[in-house]
Structures are given as C-alpha cells and as structure tokens.
Design an enzyme around this catalytic site. Sequence first.
Site, PDB file in Angstrom:
ATOM      1  N   GLU A  30       0.834  -1.221   0.000  1.00  0.00           N
ATOM      2  CA  GLU A  30       0.000   0.000   0.000  1.00  0.00           C
ATOM      3  C   GLU A  30       0.860   1.258   0.000  1.00  0.00           C
ATOM      4  OE1 GLU A  30      -2.987   0.209  -0.581  1.00  0.00           O
ATOM      5  OE2 GLU A  30      -3.395  -1.937  -0.447  1.00  0.00           O
TER       6      GLU A  30
HETATM    7  C1  FAD Z   1       2.547  -9.571   0.503  1.00  0.00           C
HETATM    8  C2  FAD Z   1       2.231  -8.477  -0.454  1.00  0.00           C
HETATM    9  C3  FAD Z   1       0.907  -8.219  -0.770  1.00  0.00           C
HETATM   10  C4  FAD Z   1       0.586  -7.252  -1.732  1.00  0.00           C
HETATM   11  N1  FAD Z   1      -0.717  -7.088  -2.116  1.00  0.00           N
HETATM   12  C5  FAD Z   1      -1.002  -6.317  -3.199  1.00  0.00           C
HETATM   13  C6  FAD Z   1      -2.306  -6.282  -3.756  1.00  0.00           C
HETATM   14  O1  FAD Z   1      -3.223  -6.927  -3.257  1.00  0.00           O
HETATM   15  N2  FAD Z   1      -2.518  -5.517  -4.867  1.00  0.00           N
HETATM   16  C7  FAD Z   1      -1.541  -4.806  -5.456  1.00  0.00           C
HETATM   17  O2  FAD Z   1      -1.792  -4.147  -6.450  1.00  0.00           O
HETATM   18  N3  FAD Z   1      -0.268  -4.807  -4.947  1.00  0.00           N
HETATM   19  C8  FAD Z   1       0.024  -5.551  -3.842  1.00  0.00           C
HETATM   20  N4  FAD Z   1       1.295  -5.584  -3.322  1.00  0.00           N
HETATM   21  C9  FAD Z   1       2.332  -4.816  -3.974  1.00  0.00           C
HETATM   22  C10 FAD Z   1       2.883  -3.705  -3.118  1.00  0.00           C
HETATM   23  O3  FAD Z   1       1.960  -2.655  -3.025  1.00  0.00           O
HETATM   24  C11 FAD Z   1       4.234  -3.299  -3.721  1.00  0.00           C
HETATM   25  O4  FAD Z   1       5.136  -4.363  -3.432  1.00  0.00           O
HETATM   26  C12 FAD Z   1       4.747  -2.004  -3.173  1.00  0.00           C
HETATM   27  O5  FAD Z   1       3.938  -0.944  -3.622  1.00  0.00           O
HETATM   28  C13 FAD Z   1       6.195  -1.718  -3.582  1.00  0.00           C
HETATM   29  O6  FAD Z   1       6.429  -1.978  -4.942  1.00  0.00           O
HETATM   30  P1  FAD Z   1       7.660  -2.898  -5.356  1.00  0.00           P
HETATM   31  O7  FAD Z   1       7.577  -4.146  -4.566  1.00  0.00           O
HETATM   32  O8  FAD Z   1       7.669  -3.025  -6.838  1.00  0.00           O
HETATM   33  O9  FAD Z   1       8.940  -2.124  -4.851  1.00  0.00           O
HETATM   34  P2  FAD Z   1       9.683  -0.934  -5.609  1.00  0.00           P
HETATM   35  O10 FAD Z   1       8.688   0.044  -6.094  1.00  0.00           O
HETATM   36  O11 FAD Z   1      10.636  -1.513  -6.573  1.00  0.00           O
HETATM   37  O12 FAD Z   1      10.480  -0.279  -4.411  1.00  0.00           O
HETATM   38  C14 FAD Z   1      11.729  -0.773  -3.906  1.00  0.00           C
HETATM   39  C15 FAD Z   1      12.313   0.250  -2.938  1.00  0.00           C
HETATM   40  O13 FAD Z   1      12.574   1.476  -3.638  1.00  0.00           O
HETATM   41  C16 FAD Z   1      11.905   2.550  -3.010  1.00  0.00           C
HETATM   42  N5  FAD Z   1      11.397   3.462  -4.042  1.00  0.00           N
HETATM   43  C17 FAD Z   1      10.739   3.143  -5.179  1.00  0.00           C
HETATM   44  N6  FAD Z   1      10.430   4.246  -5.860  1.00  0.00           N
HETATM   45  C18 FAD Z   1      10.884   5.294  -5.156  1.00  0.00           C
HETATM   46  C19 FAD Z   1      10.874   6.705  -5.349  1.00  0.00           C
HETATM   47  N7  FAD Z   1      10.284   7.267  -6.406  1.00  0.00           N
HETATM   48  N8  FAD Z   1      11.456   7.476  -4.408  1.00  0.00           N
HETATM   49  C20 FAD Z   1      12.022   6.934  -3.311  1.00  0.00           C
HETATM   50  N9  FAD Z   1      12.075   5.609  -3.082  1.00  0.00           N
HETATM   51  C21 FAD Z   1      11.510   4.800  -3.987  1.00  0.00           C
HETATM   52  C22 FAD Z   1      10.753   1.943  -2.244  1.00  0.00           C
HETATM   53  O14 FAD Z   1      10.351   2.760  -1.143  1.00  0.00           O
HETATM   54  C23 FAD Z   1      11.368   0.614  -1.795  1.00  0.00           C
HETATM   55  O15 FAD Z   1      12.090   0.785  -0.608  1.00  0.00           O
HETATM   56  C24 FAD Z   1       1.613  -6.495  -2.317  1.00  0.00           C
HETATM   57  C25 FAD Z   1       2.948  -6.721  -1.944  1.00  0.00           C
HETATM   58  C26 FAD Z   1       3.258  -7.700  -1.035  1.00  0.00           C
HETATM   59  C27 FAD Z   1       4.693  -7.933  -0.677  1.00  0.00           C
END
Ligand code: FAD
Length: 600
Positions: free
Chosen positions: A442
């Site tokens: 989220e």
């Molecule tokens: C168990 C689980 C359940 C989930 N459930 C859902 C769901 O039901 N529906 C759904 O749609 N998604 C879901 N998600 C997805 C979740 O919302 C994303 O994993 C989350 O938004 C982060 O995206 P990412 O994993 O691609 O990480 P990334 O976006 O790759 O981020 C990696 C790191 O980089 C940092 N970062 C990225 N961009 C920036 C920026 N612009 N500035 C500063 N820092 C940055 C982040 O803070 C993080 O520390 C779920 C994830 C998990 C693990």
Amino acid sequence: MSAQLMDRQDLEFLLFDLLEADKLCERERYAEHSQDTFKAVLDTAERIAASKFAPHAHDADEHEPRFENGKVTMLPQVGEAIRAFADAGFLAAGHDDESGGMQLPVSVAQACMTLFRSANTPTSAYLFLTAANANLIRAHGSPAQKQRFLPALLAGRWLGTMALTEPHAGSSVPDARTTATPVGDGTYRIRGTKIFISGGDHELSENIVHLVLARLPDAPAGARGLSLFIVPKYRVDGEGRVGARNDVALAGLIHKMGYRGTTSTILSFGENDECLGELIGEPNRGLNCMFHMMNEARIGVGLGAAVIGYTGYRHALEYARTRPQGRHPDARDPASPQVSIIEHADVRRMLLTQKAYVEGGLALCLTGARLADDARTAADAAARSDADALLGLLTPVIKSWPSQFCLEANSLAIQVHGGYGYTREYPVERLYRDNRLNPLHEGTHGIQGMDLLGRKAGMDDGRAMRLLDTRIATAVANARASGDAALAQHADALAEEWQQVQQTTAVLLEHLATDRRAGLANASIYLEAFGRAIVAWIWLEQAVAALRARERQRRSADFVAGKLAACAWYYACELPRNAAQHELLRRMDEHALRMQPAWF
Ligand SMILES: Cc1cc2nc3c(=O)[nH]c(=O)nc-3n(C[C@H](O)[C@H](O)[C@H](O)COP(=O)(O)OP(=O)(O)OC[C@H]3O[C@@H](n4cnc5c(N)ncnc54)[C@H](O)[C@@H]3O)c2cc1C
C-alpha cells in the site's frame, strides 16, 4: 498458548471515552444504534474471532496455500472463518440497512475488525480486501454494477481484490502497462500481468472480483491515462449470475515471509485475448477511483500493524508475568525463589515501550476512522469537508507510524520471550513476520513520506495543517485545564513540539518550491518526526480521556494509571527523539542525496 485478542476494556475506552462514538447515534444515519448495540456487535466479533479465526492462525502459517491440479488449496478452516464472518453481516458492516448492511459507523466497524485481525490477520485479509472492493463499487459503480456485484460481495459469496502492481510498476503505479481495448459492446479486452495480488486466486468463493488498473488505447502516459475495470474470474451476466470462466490465469503463487495464509498471486489477464472487463468510473480517472480503495486500505494497513503489535504485546505481557527468571539485583540469597521477569526493570521498559507504541498506534488509527465518520455524516458540509481534509493529511501517518513502531513492538515482544521468542512454539515470531509486510505494501514508507511532504502538507495552501493546528491547540488547552500537573507539562511539550513541526515544514516546503529533489531527499525522516508528534497529540488526548473516565468511575484505577504511565513514558523517552530529526531536516542534510551509487 492462549489466543490473545484485543483488550476489550481498551477498545471500549477508545471508542466511547476517547472518540465518543456513542454520540454518533445522535446523527440520523446511526439513530437506530446505541452504545449497547455497538457493544453487542463487538461481542459477536469477539466470539467469532476467538472460535473461527484464532484456532487456525498457527496452522495456516505452517501450511501455506498450494497450487495443485490447477487449483489453489488451503486449510478448510479459512473458508469456514470467512463464511462465519460474512454470515454475521460484517462484510456489510457500514452499508445501508436496506441493502442488508448493519449501518455501523466506520469507527465501530473498524474496532470490530481489530478483533478478527488480532485473532488471525492473514485470514482477515480476504475480508478486508472484499469490504474495500465493495465500498469502491458502491462509491463509483453504475446502478447496474452495484446491483450485479454488491449483493454477492456483501454476502461473501464472491471475494474481491485490488490489482494495481505490475512487475515493472510497483511504487510507480502510473507506469502500469496493462491494456483495455473496447470490444464495441460496452466491455473491454484486458491484457497484462499483475503481481503480488492478494487473494488473487483460491477456491474460497464462487467468484473473485478483481479491480484492475489498465490503459485505454491512446490514453496519455502516467497517472492520467489509467482507468479502472471490474474483471471477474467468472463472467457475470446482466442479472448478476456467474457464467463462463474469464481469461484470468494464475501464473504463480508467491511464497512469503509472513501473511502466509493469504494467497499472493501473479495473475495473467488475457493470455488468450479472452479476458473481458467493464469500466468502472470515468475513463482515465481510474487512479482517483482506486484511491478510494487505497485510502481505506492504507488506514486498514495502519490498523493491521497496530493490531499485530498489540497482539504481540499481549503475548509478551502474559509471558512476562509467568516466566520466573533471576532475582532482583539486590537479592543476596541464591536459594531464594526466582522472580517473574516482569519484576525486572529492563523487561518493564520493553513492555512499556510496546504499550506506548501499540496503544498509541491503535488510538491513532481509530481516530482516523472517526474522522472518516465525520467526513461522511457530520451535520454540515463544512465539518464534513474539514474532516475529509484532515484525514487526507493524516493518512500517510496512519499508514506508516504503526507499520514502523508497532513492528518495533513485535521485535520487543520477541525480546521479552528471550530465546523462546525466536522459536515457532510461540506466536511472537509469526506476528513479527506478519507485521513486516506493513511498511512495504500500500505504498512503502518512502512513498508515504513523499506523499506527506510533497503533496499533503502544502495542499490547499496548508489548509489541512491549519485544521490539525486547531485540533492540537484544543488538546493542549484541555490538558492544561485538567488540573493534572503532569498533563499540563505534557501539554507544554506538545505545544512546543508542534511549533517545531510547523517550522520544519515551512523550511522544507520553501526548499521544495525551488529544488524538489533536495527538498524530498529526507521525506521519510520528516514522516517519522511528524508521526511522532501526532502520536504525542493522540497520547495526550488519551490521558485526558482516561482522567475523565476515572472521574466518572468508568474505568478501573489500574487501567487509568497504565494510560497515564504510558503517556508519561512517551513524552519522556520518545518525543525528545524528534529534536535531532528537526535539526537534520532544517539543515537540508544532503548525505544521502550526494552519496553516489559507485561509492557503495
Ligand atoms: C505480501 C504483499 C501483498 C501485496 N498485495 C497487493 C495487492 O493486493 N494488490 C496490489 O496491487 N499490490 C500488492 N502488493 C504490492 C505492493 O503494493 C508493492 O510491493 C509495493 O507498492 C512496492 O512496490 P515494489 O515491490 O515493486 O517495490 P519498488 O517500487 O521496486 O520499491 C523498492 C524500494 O525502492 C523505493 N522506491 C521506489 N520508488 C521510489 C521513489 N520514487 N522514491 C524513493 N524511493 C523509492 C521503495 O520505497 C522501496 O524501498 C503487495 C505486496 C506484497 C509484498
């Protein structure tokens, strides 16, 4: 090991003494309710949580869902719990009487949810997502969509998801590439891959309703080109009947550290170009609609984090009272009996820290839910709009503060258990693993920090900040008027701290106007400092409410003493940590910004 649900006395203190939820019954929408009906619903929630949710929490963690013979299988108890929850009407808790709902205020419905989540967070996740999904359809769906989808969702016959994330578009949702092509009959062909979709596939319900962000042909790049679609696993006809299988395929299950009872899926939409969806809301306004669900989900994430921390604290407390180990430092006789570890000051320090974090976090989230009630049902439009603005400002804090500090509470709960806390025989390690998700999904911490500083703090010329200023000033005045010397001191500290937050905010916003990159470089630290000040406000409100409850003989002396002690600890040991963060933020510290990838 006994199940540890929420402390009912504390829940009722928060609902009725702090948030005065019974006063909501003066509003037309809740006129049929009273404090007694609210308590009766809490009783039902507690009973079902204890009998249907808690017993399989450990087993569901040990036996993750599996993909076998083309189907996702899991413990049957998960389905039984979901049915008990839905049959008792909790999915429709906030919905109108006429549509089979209980017409409960958000604050009361969320208080009920705390009981289910403390019993078993991963099983509750299916329901939490379904309720948010149904609320979005209620808010943005056409009359026909509401008629076709809501009855089955609210009855728990169908479950719901939110599908935003794609492999290359996590934090950066606007980069989503899933497409939606008009078929010509009002439906759209959906093509794309979504990842991490919670509850994305299972056999728990007759259908699964995915809410999917996708792009129409020629949609502009970025957030303004995303539309929202209802994409069911099984197609739904005009009468709301389930039909043929839609082209939504499970591409894989994701195996996780915690939250293991909730399926996490990779979903492939339209592999055979036969995935049909329907638009909900206006074209290219999908993210706005989705924010409806995400804002609710963000409050839900904060509440979940507070509840998991709270549950760990309750386990730690029980353990500390019963585990004999060692003697007081001044005990001379090695043959004297060992004392319970709660006798040791360091163990009390850990318990007090947990108490301050989890009760502060819970009160913060329920305050958010109470604001949602005011945003929906306050008497005049101005009051509704003010509550909405304030809730918008606080949402990143509500999502993040418990995710950070109530997770820390889970770590301390393990510490209180010593080596036993590190074993699977005790639930505290599972709770820690479950809670570790909350700073991630989220919107990660980093994203919440940028939302708070980069959008919310300066929004509408700082209107929400001014509303918050008024609320904090009122809390300070009430504490000074309480006649309690300690509370008057805390009030002074809060007034001073809030001034510091405002000054830091002004410095950062000024910088942001000219250099966004440098201005946002320490947004996560700003989020932490801001949240710490907000929870100081919430603790002061709790302390004043506790004194009031003592005067009216509504709460036990020990309960009130505990609240005052936790508040005092927060002001003595937690709030002072902000000073160094203000200093770092105001000097626009650039250590992280200047660090080069090659230097690591
Ligand atoms: C168990 C689980 C359940 C989930 N459930 C859902 C769901 O039901 N529906 C759904 O749609 N998604 C879901 N998600 C997805 C979740 O919302 C994303 O994993 C989350 O938004 C982060 O995206 P990412 O994993 O691609 O990480 P990334 O976006 O790759 O981020 C990696 C790191 O980089 C940092 N970062 C990225 N961009 C920036 C920026 N612009 N500035 C500063 N820092 C940055 C982040 O803070 C993080 O520390 C779920 C994830 C998990 C693990």
